[in-house]
Design an enzyme around this catalytic site. Structure first.
Site, PDB file in Angstrom:
ATOM      1  N   SER A  44       0.807  -1.229   0.000  1.00 17.63           N
ATOM      2  CA  SER A  44       0.000   0.000   0.000  1.00 17.63           C
ATOM      3  C   SER A  44       0.837   1.274   0.000  1.00 17.63           C
ATOM      4  CB  SER A  44      -0.936   0.005   1.207  1.00 17.63           C
ATOM      5  OG  SER A  44      -0.194  -0.207   2.391  1.00 17.63           O
ATOM      6  N   ASP A 344      -3.330   7.591   8.529  1.00 10.91           N
ATOM      7  CA  ASP A 344      -4.507   6.815   8.944  1.00 10.91           C
ATOM      8  C   ASP A 344      -4.196   5.695   9.938  1.00 10.91           C
ATOM      9  OD1 ASP A 344      -3.208   4.967   7.388  1.00 10.91           O
ATOM     10  OD2 ASP A 344      -4.785   4.736   5.899  1.00 10.91           O
ATOM     11  N   HIS A 347      -0.470   4.249   7.137  1.00 13.96           N
ATOM     12  CA  HIS A 347       0.081   4.938   5.960  1.00 13.96           C
ATOM     13  C   HIS A 347       0.448   6.378   6.293  1.00 13.96           C
ATOM     14  CE1 HIS A 347      -2.776   1.722   4.779  1.00 13.96           C
ATOM     15  NE2 HIS A 347      -1.648   1.306   4.218  1.00 13.96           N
TER      16      HIS A 347
END
Ligand SMILES: *[C@@H]1O[C@H](CO)[C@@H](O)[C@H](O)[C@H]1NC(C)=O
Ligand SMILES: *[C@@H]1O[C@H](CO)[C@@H](O)[C@H](O)[C@H]1NC(C)=O
Ligand SMILES: *[C@@H]1O[C@H](CO)[C@@H](O)[C@H](O)[C@H]1NC(C)=O
Length: 383
Positions: A44, A344, A347
């Protein structure tokens, strides 16, 4: 009347000046395009749209909702941040468009493809299933990404350097290969299980280095490999741990030491590859030390919040609640994201990705420096 000698001499000077102007253009990256394409891999931290809400990692299933993307794109783009990722800043530096996600069938892939997928592990999915670690786990791994890449290469007629040297050369001579951070998920998925960190370290490193070797065997020539960040500084790590395990930068010490040792072994293997593949330029991007440097002197980079997430719920020291993740109805976003490192819970903010990418691209935390790779590419020929 000028002599023949002066005419020749002036011509020579003009040529030298012209070529040195070209050279400085390369350094700033504004008016040259050393590469035609980028092929990127990872999780990610590098994914620019291979997952959407619902098919990515379960803990962060609101990536298609605002406020993801709000800082730069002003709408969600299925990037796990408020804006651009490191790979986006790399594309900007190389004067290339932002990388298209492999799974986006409609996207233009003429400037490269992003195979990175959120939730991806270095170790194959089967391993986690066998150990009953399937909760919150997406089935993609480096194996998936290699499979996707092979399918893509087949469309270009490239199998590997032994079987189809010309076709593979045509692909790789013009391509930057960016192996983003991978392995953080492998360690995260075993929290609370009986699988040890050492088992993960051994297997994840084996898979990661086999992956890099497979790329080199296909003909990869200009390769950047990112190490693990200081994973012990991620808000989720701190949320899940006790206060007694903290290091010099206030993060989860045991986890940061584990990432550090993972990176040390990874780098030693890259050094072996440099000998085995002397035609390739292999750059190591030191995410751990880049992150550590920011944590040591955050105000220098404009950061005020080191552990607290910008987008989350609950307030307090971390503003993080696993069940009220960013993008869910309960969550809200801070007013100045660039003052936060963490977006978050796992990330990072665009602000942090920007600083880290500058540290990579200006050579402070790339070994050999990124400019060396550009120089080698320019010497090999201008496309
Ligand atoms: C996984 O779960 C199954 C069923 O509950 C159990 O039989 C098996 O021993 C477990 N495997 C591991 C490695 O814990
Ligand atoms: C290259 O591809 C051929 C055909 O698939 C395979 O037999 C060979 O082992 C491959 N070589 C390398 C170095 O991967
Ligand atoms: C590289 O970038 C970082 C982050 O912006 C900055 O702090 C550092 O001074 C830069 N170093 C050089 C040599 O330009």
């Amino acid at each position: 009347m000028p002599s023949l000698f002066t005419i020749f001499f002036s011509l020579f000077t003009i040529l030298v000046l012209a070529s040195s102007t070209h050279g400085s253009g390369t350094r700033t990256g504004t008016n040259t395009r050393p590469f035609k394409k980028i092929f990127a891999f990872g999780d990610s931290y590098t994914d620019t749209g291979n997952t959407v809400s619902g098919n990515g990692p379960a803990g962060f299933s609101f990536v298609s909702n605002p406020p993801y993307g709000s800082t730069f794109f002003h709408h969600p783009t299925n990037r796990y941040s408020d804006g651009r990722l490191v790979i986006d800043f790399v594309a900007e530096k190389l004067s290339l468009p932002y990388l298209s996600a492999y799974r986006n069938n409609k996207a233009d892939k003429s400037n490269g493809v992003n195979f990175a997928v959120a939730g991806s592990t270095a170790i194959e999915h089967r391993f986690f299933v066998r150990n009953n670690l399937t909760l919150n786990i997406t089935p993609q791994s480096l194996q998936t990404q290699l499979y996707w890449f092979d399918k893509f290469l087949a469309t270009q007629g490239c199998v590997n350097m032994t079987t189809t040297p010309n076709q593979c050369k045509a692909v790789f001579d013009e391509a930057l290969i960016w192996v983003g951070e991978i392995g953080a998920n492998d360690y995260a998925y075993i929290i609370g299980s009986t699988v040890t960190g050492n088992t993960i370290q051994h297997l994840a490193l084996k898979r990661s280095t086999n992956f890099v070797q497979a790329l080199l065997n296909k003909g990869a020539k200009y390769v950047v490999v990112q190490g693990l960040p200081t994973t012990g500084c991620l808000t989720l790590s701190m949320y899940l741990s006790g206060d007694d395990d903290r290091d010099d930068i206030g993060c989860l010490g045991s986890q940061n030491r584990q990432s550090y040792s993972h990176n040390t072994i990874y780098q030693a293997k890259l050094e072996d590859f440099r000998k085995e593949f002397p035609e390739a330029v292999i750059v190591y991007a030191d995410y751990w030390n880049a992150y550590h440097t920011v944590m040591k002197n955050p105000t220098k980079y404009g950061f005020k919040e080191l552990y607290k997430v910008c987008c989350g719920t609950g307030g307090g020291e971390l503003n993080f609640d696993f069940f009220g993740a960013c993008g869910s109805p309960a969550s809200s976003m801070c007013t100045v994201p660039s003052q936060y490192i963490n977006w978050d819970g796992v990330h990072l903010t665009e602000g942090m990705y920007k600083v880290v990418s500058e540290m990579f691209l200006n050579g402070t935390f790339t070994h050999p420096p990124f400019d060396y790779l550009i120089k080698k590419k320019m010497q090999a020929g201008i496309n």
